[in-house]
Design a protein around this motif. Structure first.
Motif, PDB file in Angstrom:
ATOM      1  N   ASP A   1       1.159   5.071   1.933  1.00 25.66           N
ATOM      2  CA  ASP A   1       0.638   5.722   3.142  1.00 25.66           C
ATOM      3  C   ASP A   1      -0.218   6.934   2.800  1.00 25.66           C
ATOM      4  O   ASP A   1      -1.013   7.380   3.622  1.00 25.66           O
TER       5      ASP A   1
ATOM      6  N   HIS B   1       4.610  -0.199  -0.221  1.00 25.73           N
ATOM      7  CA  HIS B   1       5.421  -1.027   0.670  1.00 25.73           C
ATOM      8  C   HIS B   1       4.542  -2.059   1.341  1.00 25.73           C
ATOM      9  O   HIS B   1       3.328  -1.855   1.482  1.00 25.73           O
TER      10      HIS B   1
ATOM     11  N   HIS C   1       0.855  -1.196   0.000  1.00 21.60           N
ATOM     12  CA  HIS C   1       0.000   0.000   0.000  1.00 21.60           C
ATOM     13  C   HIS C   1       0.889   1.244   0.000  1.00 21.60           C
ATOM     14  O   HIS C   1       2.095   1.146   0.221  1.00 21.60           O
TER      15      HIS C   1
END
Ligand SMILES: O=C(O)CCC(=O)C(=O)O
Ligand SMILES: [Fe+2]
Length: 230
Positions: free
Chosen positions: A69, A139, A67
């Motif tokens: 952030d 990540h 995903h």
């Protein structure tokens, strides 16, 4: 400013952020906030320091899907690992491949399965994600009970920086690192915080399944870990 960044933090719920006091165990000894600030990574951020921490708990076998952030934060995240190592991967989008309508994860774009960068996060280590790894990569951590470490540390970007003998040995000869319970403290600077939300409402925000919330898949995964579901 300095005082307020030491004493207040934003907590992210589905509906946004609100202000609450940073607990003593990160603001006093060992003063994680000040020590992260001293790295200089947040020098250009709105508060010049993280003012926000999410704690994630991972049982062995649990990870977090790839995903981003996202733009709610200044684009730097400092991640402190406690209790266990984790093999942490950064991924890139495939160029010009659209896999449907834009969504929260991967913005509807295809993601390369092969990480562009992998980092072995040791217990008590800090990794700071910034630049394009924050703004245009994803990540994640695989859902594994043990990590197979490639021999001679191939593709482990921090192979030369490891401190622990177990990790060093696994990298030297190739080996298996068993995951234990891991806690991560992800420290960020969030600019916009609303006024205080009563605790009941805060809990309701966390536990309400609002499918229109773009963060839902990630937050649900994070929440699952927070409440110890397996
Ligand atoms: O636990 C980690 O190291 C990563 C957590 C994460 O990516 C997040 O909370 O956004
Ligand atoms: Fe993340």
């Amino acid at each position: 400013m300095e005082n307020s960044s030491k004493s207040e933090a934003a907590v992210v719920g589905y509906a946004g952020q609100f202000v609450q006091t940073i607990p003593f165990f990160v603001a006093e000894y060992p003063n994680i906030m000040e020590r992260i600030k001293a790295t200089g990574a947040f020098n250009g951020s709105p508060h010049g320091s993280p003012n926000h921490i999410i704690v994630n708990e991972y049982q062995p076998g649990q990870g977090i899907m790839a995903h981003e952030d996202g733009p709610s934060y200044y684009p730097v995240v400092a991640t402190l690992s406690l209790g266990s190592h984790a093999l942490f991967h950064y991924y890139q989008y495939r160029p010009d491949e659209d896999v449907g309508s834009p969504g929260p994860i991967g913005r509807g774009r295809a993601v390369d399965n092969d990480p562009v960068l992998s980092v072995l996060l040791e217990p008590r280590s800090l990794v700071i994600t910034t630049g394009s790894l924050y703004t245009s990569h994803l990540h994640g951590i695989d859902d594994l009970t043990e990590d197979l470490v490639p021999s001679a540390g191939h593709k482990i970007a921090n192979a030369d920086l490891l401190g622990g003998s177990e990790a060093k040995e696994a990298l030297r000869s190739g080996g298996i690192l068993k995951r234990k319970i891991r806690y991560s403290l992800t420290c960020r600077d969030v600019e916009r915080v609303a006024t205080r939300v009563p605790f009941r409402e805060y809990l309701a925000m966390w536990y309400t399944e609002d499918s229109s919330d773009p963060w839902l898949p990630n937050r649900r995964a994070v929440l699952g870990k927070r409440v110890g579901q397996s």
